[in-house]
Design a protein around this motif. Structure first.
Motif, PDB file in Angstrom:
ATOM      1  N   LEU A 162       0.831  -1.198   0.000  1.00  0.00           N
ATOM      2  CA  LEU A 162       0.000   0.000   0.000  1.00  0.00           C
ATOM      3  C   LEU A 162       0.867   1.249   0.000  1.00  0.00           C
ATOM      4  O   LEU A 162       0.617   2.209  -0.748  1.00  0.00           O
ATOM      5  N   GLY A 163       1.931   1.228   0.845  1.00  0.00           N
ATOM      6  CA  GLY A 163       2.833   2.370   0.911  1.00  0.00           C
ATOM      7  C   GLY A 163       3.626   2.585  -0.369  1.00  0.00           C
ATOM      8  O   GLY A 163       4.017   3.718  -0.683  1.00  0.00           O
ATOM      9  N   ALA A 164       3.867   1.512  -1.115  1.00  0.00           N
ATOM     10  CA  ALA A 164       4.570   1.645  -2.391  1.00  0.00           C
ATOM     11  C   ALA A 164       3.671   2.239  -3.467  1.00  0.00           C
ATOM     12  O   ALA A 164       4.143   2.886  -4.409  1.00  0.00           O
ATOM     13  N   ALA A 165       2.366   2.057  -3.319  1.00  0.00           N
ATOM     14  CA  ALA A 165       1.417   2.523  -4.332  1.00  0.00           C
ATOM     15  C   ALA A 165       0.991   3.965  -4.113  1.00  0.00           C
ATOM     16  O   ALA A 165       0.676   4.683  -5.082  1.00  0.00           O
ATOM     17  N   VAL A 166       0.978   4.415  -2.858  1.00  0.00           N
ATOM     18  CA  VAL A 166       0.450   5.730  -2.534  1.00  0.00           C
ATOM     19  C   VAL A 166       1.091   6.204  -1.229  1.00  0.00           C
ATOM     20  O   VAL A 166       1.415   5.380  -0.362  1.00  0.00           O
ATOM     21  N   PRO A 167       1.366   7.505  -1.074  1.00  0.00           N
ATOM     22  CA  PRO A 167       1.918   7.974   0.202  1.00  0.00           C
ATOM     23  C   PRO A 167       1.025   7.539   1.366  1.00  0.00           C
ATOM     24  O   PRO A 167      -0.179   7.807   1.369  1.00  0.00           O
ATOM     25  N   LEU A 168       1.636   6.870   2.344  1.00  0.00           N
ATOM     26  CA  LEU A 168       0.875   6.208   3.408  1.00  0.00           C
ATOM     27  C   LEU A 168       1.235   6.772   4.769  1.00  0.00           C
ATOM     28  O   LEU A 168       2.416   6.857   5.136  1.00  0.00           O
ATOM     29  N   ALA A 169       0.208   7.151   5.523  1.00  0.00           N
ATOM     30  CA  ALA A 169       0.379   7.508   6.933  1.00  0.00           C
ATOM     31  C   ALA A 169      -0.269   6.424   7.777  1.00  0.00           C
ATOM     32  O   ALA A 169      -1.398   6.006   7.518  1.00  0.00           O
ATOM     33  N   VAL A 170       0.461   5.952   8.784  1.00  0.00           N
ATOM     34  CA  VAL A 170      -0.038   4.914   9.686  1.00  0.00           C
ATOM     35  C   VAL A 170       0.048   5.444  11.115  1.00  0.00           C
ATOM     36  O   VAL A 170       1.076   5.993  11.529  1.00  0.00           O
ATOM     37  N   SER A 171      -1.056   5.280  11.850  1.00  0.00           N
ATOM     38  CA  SER A 171      -1.057   5.591  13.279  1.00  0.00           C
ATOM     39  C   SER A 171      -1.369   4.310  14.032  1.00  0.00           C
ATOM     40  O   SER A 171      -2.367   3.646  13.767  1.00  0.00           O
ATOM     41  N   VAL A 172      -0.496   3.939  14.983  1.00  0.00           N
ATOM     42  CA  VAL A 172      -0.648   2.718  15.763  1.00  0.00           C
ATOM     43  C   VAL A 172      -1.013   3.094  17.196  1.00  0.00           C
ATOM     44  O   VAL A 172      -0.320   3.903  17.815  1.00  0.00           O
ATOM     45  N   CYS A 173      -2.096   2.530  17.682  1.00  0.00           N
ATOM     46  CA  CYS A 173      -2.488   2.767  19.071  1.00  0.00           C
ATOM     47  C   CYS A 173      -1.602   1.912  19.975  1.00  0.00           C
ATOM     48  O   CYS A 173      -1.719   0.676  19.998  1.00  0.00           O
ATOM     49  N   LEU A 174      -0.723   2.558  20.714  1.00  0.00           N
ATOM     50  CA  LEU A 174       0.316   1.861  21.470  1.00  0.00           C
ATOM     51  C   LEU A 174      -0.164   1.548  22.880  1.00  0.00           C
ATOM     52  O   LEU A 174       0.357   2.080  23.867  1.00  0.00           O
ATOM     53  N   ASP A 175      -1.158   0.669  22.985  1.00  0.00           N
ATOM     54  CA  ASP A 175      -1.535   0.224  24.321  1.00  0.00           C
ATOM     55  C   ASP A 175      -0.465  -0.679  24.907  1.00  0.00           C
ATOM     56  O   ASP A 175      -0.430  -0.925  26.107  1.00  0.00           O
ATOM     57  N   ARG A 176       0.423  -1.166  24.045  1.00  0.00           N
ATOM     58  CA  ARG A 176       1.654  -1.851  24.438  1.00  0.00           C
ATOM     59  C   ARG A 176       2.747  -1.391  23.479  1.00  0.00           C
ATOM     60  O   ARG A 176       2.456  -0.858  22.397  1.00  0.00           O
ATOM     61  N   PRO A 177       4.022  -1.606  23.822  1.00  0.00           N
ATOM     62  CA  PRO A 177       5.122  -1.168  22.946  1.00  0.00           C
ATOM     63  C   PRO A 177       5.279  -2.079  21.734  1.00  0.00           C
ATOM     64  O   PRO A 177       6.069  -3.013  21.731  1.00  0.00           O
ATOM     65  N   ALA A 178       4.532  -1.788  20.692  1.00  0.00           N
ATOM     66  CA  ALA A 178       4.521  -2.635  19.506  1.00  0.00           C
ATOM     67  C   ALA A 178       5.884  -2.649  18.816  1.00  0.00           C
ATOM     68  O   ALA A 178       6.645  -1.672  18.859  1.00  0.00           O
ATOM     69  N   VAL A 179       6.172  -3.768  18.148  1.00  0.00           N
ATOM     70  CA  VAL A 179       7.349  -3.864  17.272  1.00  0.00           C
ATOM     71  C   VAL A 179       6.951  -3.300  15.914  1.00  0.00           C
ATOM     72  O   VAL A 179       6.142  -3.891  15.200  1.00  0.00           O
ATOM     73  N   LEU A 180       7.532  -2.163  15.563  1.00  0.00           N
ATOM     74  CA  LEU A 180       7.158  -1.450  14.338  1.00  0.00           C
ATOM     75  C   LEU A 180       8.247  -1.518  13.264  1.00  0.00           C
ATOM     76  O   LEU A 180       8.205  -0.766  12.290  1.00  0.00           O
TER      77      LEU A 180
END
Length: 620
Positions: free
Chosen positions: A502-520
């Motif tokens: 998806l990010g390769a096809a179009v500029p992508l913004a992602v917001s992750v709700c960090l209720d725990r320290p996710a591996v990003l």
């Protein structure tokens, strides 16, 4: 209940219905004198009832029973609210319960308590969204603002809403530290750093209680889960038997005690010990609520706490949520003992209230058997009554239902909550996207996105894409376990691959709700903008995505680079995962590089505890 007038003109509530003003009914006397007078009038059964802290699961709007068995038959006057109706109905429920209590022999008022209700988390056991209250971020988001004044302001506003409906004890905040990234309750903490957490706790307690001394305008704080629930083996939660052990491989118990010490010095009125067994600490290996080493040795003697100790809920009897599920008793470490011995151990550990219990006969039987003295029971009841008097409940336990409907969820408080949500947003990498074009969204309300461009259904038709995600977790069987996000912190490979495409096809913004320290790790290179949120409205996230606002929050914990790093870290040691992707305090703290040396044993590597926080001087 009508007020009577004493012969000298003093107005009082005739709680024992004899037409005269007894010392405990006299609003002019010191609290200690009123408590002593009332205690001397109570039977053993009435005292035991005060030591039970029951639950109310359902308040059926508009239905007011003629009597409550727990109130009328047993005399229990302390209740934790679960599901709730709207504010006006809740306020009328409070007043009805107070009428029931006032009709009893001594007229001891009801104290209503609640778990958190002002965030985004919904868990049938520990956090609730009912009641119409204004929303801020989760407590971990309060820490991300690093703004003590703002946290105190929001806490005071939340307390006003709770008081308006009759809730006078907050079964929060959590002073636990988020040193084990897999733990399911990190969203309720103030992060990984003892200095930041301590400062946020003080601000929070000040906002709820209004100072070190309780008063009629206070909501008493019950700080939990002493001596610290964040250091839990493999990140599992002690609500469940497989999570019953704490873990201290780094010998770091004192670090976990620091936020509790700060909360106690700030005057928190009550403390809840946790379910877990403090394994490897040198203390008795039984659950903290049963543990004299923990509650007498540490809390009473070392820290000098003389407030109410209430156990975590349903230790002895378990709990069934109507139509939902059942949990067994959580009497970890003493399961093999007779019930009578478990009760004796609780009382010997200086517990004042039995959370979730509605069987005062357990306490009565302990006294009559000689296991404990009535003098010991008096000490607990004195503390419990003292808080009721300090909160002003004996003089006026009623609330204004019409005022509650106006105050709870009022525009000003909602706006404050939104401000805190926005201030908690963290920019991890990247820059804002241009607004005004065609937008593809996932997990974002189309009506909110329409204010920033034209919403389209397919990413190939978009000029920009915005995706909101929850932090990863493992799905587990059981309704109650489903409310606890535990296990792996990594996104599935197929999800990462989909997002990269998806990010390769179009500029992508992602917001992750960090209720725990996710591996990003798999998201950094494929996104034009990567945000962390802790509970925020769609439009607030979109404001940052499209450059209308800045994300000014800072990470309240490290974000690990891999699950292997998490699994190799020590549960009780902060900042202990090797080569974290983003550091505590980011974006002000530098991002570590993949080839940075580990340096774990020396504590000087890129993932070691930041020097600035060592003595509580955190990044703010």
């Amino acid at each position: 209940m009508k007020l009577l007038r004493h012969h000298d003109g003093t107005l009082f509530r005739d709680l024992n219905h004899n037409g005269t003003m007894e010392p405990y009914e006299d609003p002019r006397l010191p609290v200690a004198d009123r408590v002593a007078d009332l205690l001397a009038r109570m039977t053993l059964a009435e005292k035991a009832a005060q030591m039970c802290h029951g639950r109310i699961f359902t308040l059926n709007p508009g239905v007011f029973p003629e009597e409550s068995a727990e109130l009328s038959d047993l005399g229990i006057t302390n209740f934790l609210l679960m599901t709730m109706p709207g504010p006006g109905v809740m306020a009328r429920w409070n007043n009805h319960l107070q009428d029931l209590a006032a009709a009893r022999r001594l007229g001891i008022p009801v104290t209503l308590a609640s778990d958190p209700r002002h965030g985004f988390a919904a868990n049938p056991l520990v956090a609730h969204l009912t009641g119409g209250f204004s929303r801020g971020p989760e407590p971990i988001g309060l820490a991300a603002t690093a703004d003590g004044a703002l946290v105190e302001e929001f806490a005071a506003a939340a307390a006003r809403e709770l008081r308006a409906v009759g809730i006078r004890v907050a079964v929060h905040p959590m002073a636990d530290l988020a040193t084990e990234p897999r733990w399911a309750r990190i969203h309720g903490t103030f992060g990984e750093d003892a200095g930041l957490a301590s400062r946020m706790l003080v601000a929070y307690i000040q906002g709820f209680q209004g100072g070190a001394d309780l008063g009629p305008d206070s909501v008493a704080c019950m700080v939990k889960h002493f001596p610290g629930g964040g250091a839990t083996a493999d990140g599992e939660d002690p609500h469940f038997s497989y999570g019953r052990f704490g873990a201290y491989p780094g010998g770091n118990l004192d670090y976990h005690l620091r936020p509790f010490r700060a909360a106690l010095e700030a005057g928190c009125a009550q403390v809840m010990p946790g379910y877990g067994i403090p394994a490897g600490t040198g203390m008795a290996e039984v659950g903290a609520c049963f543990n004299r080493d923990v509650l007498v040795g540490l809390l009473r003697e070392r820290f000098g706490f003389d407030g109410v100790i209430c156990t975590d809920f349903n230790l002895l009897a378990g709990m069934t949520i109507p139509g939902r599920g059942t949990l067994p008793a959580r009497n970890w470490g003493v399961e093999h003992l007779p019930l009578e011995e478990q009760v004796r151990m609780l009382l010997d550990a200086d517990v004042d209230q039995f959370g979730g219990e509605t069987r005062p006969e357990l306490i009565v039987d302990a006294v009559r058997s000689g296991a404990v003295t009535e003098v010991r029971i008096d000490a607990s009841v004195r503390r419990i009554l003292r808080d009721k008097f300090r909160l002003g409940l004996f003089d006026d336990p009623y609330v204004d239902a019409d005022a509650a409907e106006e105050l709870v969820g009022a525009a000003e408080t909602r706006a404050l909550g939104r401000t805190v949500q926005q201030r908690a947003l963290v920019r991890l990498t990247g820059d804002p996207l241009p607004a005004g074009g065609r937008i593809y969204v996932e997990n974002v309300g189309p009506e909110a996105a329409a204010a920033y461009g034209t919403v389209v259904a397919r990413p190939e038709d978009a000029d920009a894409a915005v995706v909101r995600l929850g932090a990863p977790y493992e799905e587990r069987d059981g309704f109650l376990e489903g409310g606890f996000h535990a296990g792996s912190l990594e996104f599935p490979a197929e999800e990462l691959d989909r997002l990269r495409k998806l990010g390769a096809a179009v500029p992508l913004a992602v917001s992750v709700c960090l209720d725990r320290p996710a591996v990003l790790t798999g998201l950094v290179d494929g996104t034009a903008l990567l945000l962390g949120d802790f509970g925020a409205a769609d439009d607030l996230v979109l404001d940052v995505v499209f450059g209308r606002a800045q994300a000014v929050g800072r990470l309240p914990f490290d974000l690990p680079s891999s699950m292997r790093a998490v699994e190799e870290s020590r549960e009780d040691v902060p900042f202990d995962t090797a080569d974290p992707l983003f550091r505590f305090g980011h974006p002000s703290a530098p991002r570590t590089t993949p080839d940075a040396p580990p340096g774990r044993s020396a504590g000087t590597g890129p993932h070691a505890q930041p020097d600035a926080s060592a003595e509580g001087e955190d990044y703010a």
